[in-house]
Scaffold this motif. Structure first.
Motif, short mmCIF file in Angstrom:
data_model
loop_
_atom_site.label_atom_id
_atom_site.label_comp_id
_atom_site.label_asym_id
_atom_site.label_seq_id
_atom_site.Cartn_x
_atom_site.Cartn_y
_atom_site.Cartn_z
N GLU A 200 11.07 -0.53 -3.64
CA GLU A 200 12.45 -1.03 -3.56
C GLU A 200 13.34 -0.01 -2.86
OE1 GLU A 200 15.79 -3.00 -6.54
OE2 GLU A 200 14.48 -1.43 -7.31
N TYR A 201 13.20 1.27 -3.23
CA TYR A 201 13.99 2.33 -2.60
C TYR A 201 13.66 2.46 -1.12
CZ TYR A 201 15.46 7.02 -1.24
OH TYR A 201 16.01 8.08 -0.57
N ASN A 202 12.36 2.50 -0.79
CA ASN A 202 11.94 2.66 0.60
C ASN A 202 12.45 1.52 1.48
OD1 ASN A 202 9.95 5.02 1.24
ND2 ASN A 202 9.42 4.37 -0.83
N ASP A 203 12.47 0.31 0.94
CA ASP A 203 12.98 -0.85 1.71
C ASP A 203 14.50 -0.82 1.84
OD1 ASP A 203 10.47 -1.81 2.15
OD2 ASP A 203 10.53 -3.36 0.62
N ASN A 204 15.17 -0.54 0.72
CA ASN A 204 16.63 -0.62 0.70
C ASN A 204 17.30 0.47 1.52
OD1 ASN A 204 16.85 -2.97 -0.81
ND2 ASN A 204 16.82 -1.90 -2.76
N ARG A 205 16.68 1.64 1.62
CA ARG A 205 17.28 2.71 2.42
C ARG A 205 17.30 2.32 3.91
NH1 ARG A 205 13.19 6.62 4.44
NH2 ARG A 205 11.24 5.49 4.31
N ILE A 206 16.27 1.57 4.34
CA ILE A 206 16.25 1.09 5.74
C ILE A 206 17.36 0.05 5.95
CG2 ILE A 206 14.87 -0.13 7.48
CD1 ILE A 206 12.36 0.94 6.00
N GLY A 220 31.48 9.08 9.30
CA GLY A 220 31.36 8.17 10.44
C GLY A 220 30.55 8.73 11.59
N VAL A 221 29.94 9.90 11.39
CA VAL A 221 29.15 10.56 12.43
C VAL A 221 27.82 9.83 12.60
CG1 VAL A 221 27.90 12.69 13.01
CG2 VAL A 221 30.20 12.81 12.04
N GLU A 222 27.36 9.67 13.85
CA GLU A 222 26.05 9.06 14.11
C GLU A 222 24.96 10.02 13.64
OE1 GLU A 222 23.39 7.57 17.87
OE2 GLU A 222 25.54 7.14 17.91
N LEU A 223 23.99 9.49 12.90
CA LEU A 223 22.99 10.32 12.25
C LEU A 223 21.73 10.48 13.11
CD1 LEU A 223 23.43 8.71 8.74
CD2 LEU A 223 24.26 10.96 9.44
N GLY A 224 21.12 11.66 13.02
CA GLY A 224 19.88 11.93 13.74
C GLY A 224 18.68 11.86 12.81
N ILE A 225 17.51 12.12 13.35
CA ILE A 225 16.27 12.01 12.58
C ILE A 225 16.25 12.98 11.40
CG2 ILE A 225 13.76 12.40 12.66
CD1 ILE A 225 13.82 11.37 15.55
N ASP A 227 19.04 14.73 10.01
CA ASP A 227 20.27 15.02 9.26
C ASP A 227 20.80 13.83 8.45
OD1 ASP A 227 21.31 13.38 11.21
OD2 ASP A 227 22.40 14.95 12.26
N TRP A 228 19.98 12.79 8.26
CA TRP A 228 20.43 11.65 7.45
C TRP A 228 19.80 11.76 6.06
CZ3 TRP A 228 17.68 7.65 5.10
CH2 TRP A 228 16.30 7.65 5.34
N HIS A 229 20.60 11.45 5.05
CA HIS A 229 20.13 11.47 3.65
C HIS A 229 20.51 10.16 2.98
CE1 HIS A 229 19.50 16.04 2.75
NE2 HIS A 229 18.96 15.67 3.90
N CYS A 230 19.68 9.70 2.06
CA CYS A 230 20.00 8.50 1.27
C CYS A 230 20.38 8.94 -0.14
CB CYS A 230 18.78 7.57 1.23
SG CYS A 230 19.13 6.01 0.40
N HIS A 231 21.58 8.58 -0.57
CA HIS A 231 22.15 9.05 -1.84
C HIS A 231 22.28 7.92 -2.84
CE1 HIS A 231 24.87 11.00 -4.66
NE2 HIS A 231 25.76 10.04 -4.44
N LEU A 250 24.25 9.12 4.06
CA LEU A 250 25.19 10.21 4.33
C LEU A 250 24.58 11.23 5.28
CD1 LEU A 250 26.28 10.93 0.64
CD2 LEU A 250 27.54 9.54 2.30
N HIS A 251 25.46 11.95 5.96
CA HIS A 251 25.02 13.12 6.72
C HIS A 251 24.57 14.18 5.72
CE1 HIS A 251 25.32 16.80 9.15
NE2 HIS A 251 25.15 16.01 10.20
N GLU A 252 23.58 14.97 6.11
CA GLU A 252 22.99 15.97 5.21
C GLU A 252 24.06 16.91 4.63
OE1 GLU A 252 21.77 20.06 4.48
OE2 GLU A 252 22.60 19.41 6.41
#
Length: 295
Positions: A200-206, A220-225, A227-231, A250-252
């Motif tokens: 569920e987590y793996n699907d919902n983060r996408i 609002g910053v565009e995230l890179g490979i 520096d993105w985190h799922c909170h 969120l950004h890291e």
């Protein structure tokens, strides 16, 4: 396409009700409406029985092991039922019947374990959800039981039938909405499965990354490979909640700000991010949900 004889039928809804996906649906006369008729829908008898059994099992689990965790499990079951059947026009009546039926079970099994609670004892998220409902509340440890009956009817939003994976026009519409997203980052996220977390987590983060167009919800910053985190807005160790609505991308650096308690490190990060007052307000909401002080 083959259809099931058991699940398919042609019926006059003005005379008889029909059951579909746990809902019992009938059309009733109402003079001032556009066509003179409106839909009246309820939870089906089978759905009520299933809901009652699920809640009973959750109550038994609380009785067996009274803790914040088992109460949260009870809450997630109740909220799941409320969310799914909120499309029924008579959902409040249906849940009141369910609440009346389960009141004795709640009282008899938990009377020596639970304590009286106030509305303020609820988490901020639950307070927002159940604002305006006046009911006797109970808690075990710090976790308040959500009221079973507290759900109003919600009108289901319309969706575009053109948008789909099976036509050229439908695929083009989907691709247009994804143009703003960095495809390299999205592809990387879709390929990386985190084995220690739920499906569920793996699907919902996408899904959440796509919904936010690959940008940080605060800055609002565009995230890179990298520096993105799922909170988890409601901390996972308390809620065990991997649902779409409890996640935010969120950004890291912003994610670290949500959890940091060291004032010097907070000041250093804030200086680098240069957040506006409105962005700081959003950040502080996430910090408070994580039981941290506002910045």
């Amino acid at each position: 396409m083959e259809t099931s004889e058991e699940k398919s039928k042609v019926i006059n809804l003005k005379k008889n009700s029909s059951e579909f996906l746990g809902f019992s649906i009938k059309v009733v006369k109402k003079g001032k409406t556009r066509f003179g008729y409106v839909t009246k829908s309820n939870m089906s008898r089978k759905a009520k029985g299933n809901a009652s059994n699920k809640i009973k099992e959750a109550i038994k689990a609380v009785q067996k092991k009274p803790s914040a965790k088992t109460v949260w499990n009870f809450n997630t079951i109740v909220m799941g039922i409320q969310n799914y059947y909120s499309a029924a026009t008579r959902i409040t009546i249906n849940l009141n019947e369910l609440n009346s039926y389960l009141r004795k079970t709640l009282y008899n099994r938990l009377k020596k374990l639970r304590k009286d609670a106030n509305f303020q004892d609820m988490t901020k998220t639950l307070q927002k959800r159940y604002k305006g409902y006046k009911s006797q509340l109970y808690k075990i440890q710090t976790m308040v039981f959500v009221p079973i009956y507290a759900q109003r009817h919600k009108t289901s939003l319309c969706f575009s039938q053109v948008t789909c994976n099976y036509t050229t026009e439908g695929r083009e519409k989907i691709h247009k909405s994804l143009k703003a997203i960095n495809k390299t980052v999205l592809s990387s996220i879709m390929r990386s499965f985190i084995p220690n977390w739920t499906i569920e987590y793996n699907d919902n983060r996408i899904s959440k990354f796509i919904a936010q167009y690959g940008k940080c919800a605060i800055s609002g910053v565009e995230l890179g490979i990298n520096d993105w985190h799922c909170h988890h807005m409601n901390p996972y160790h308390l809620s065990k909640d991997d649902t779409y609505s409890n996640l935010v991308i969120l950004h890291e650096a912003v994610h670290r700000l949500v959890h940091l308690k060291d004032n010097e490190k907070i000041k250093a990060l804030l200086k680098g991010l240069n957040l506006s007052n409105k962005q700081k307000e959003k950040l502080n909401k996430l910090r408070i949900q994580c039981l941290n002080k506002a910045i």
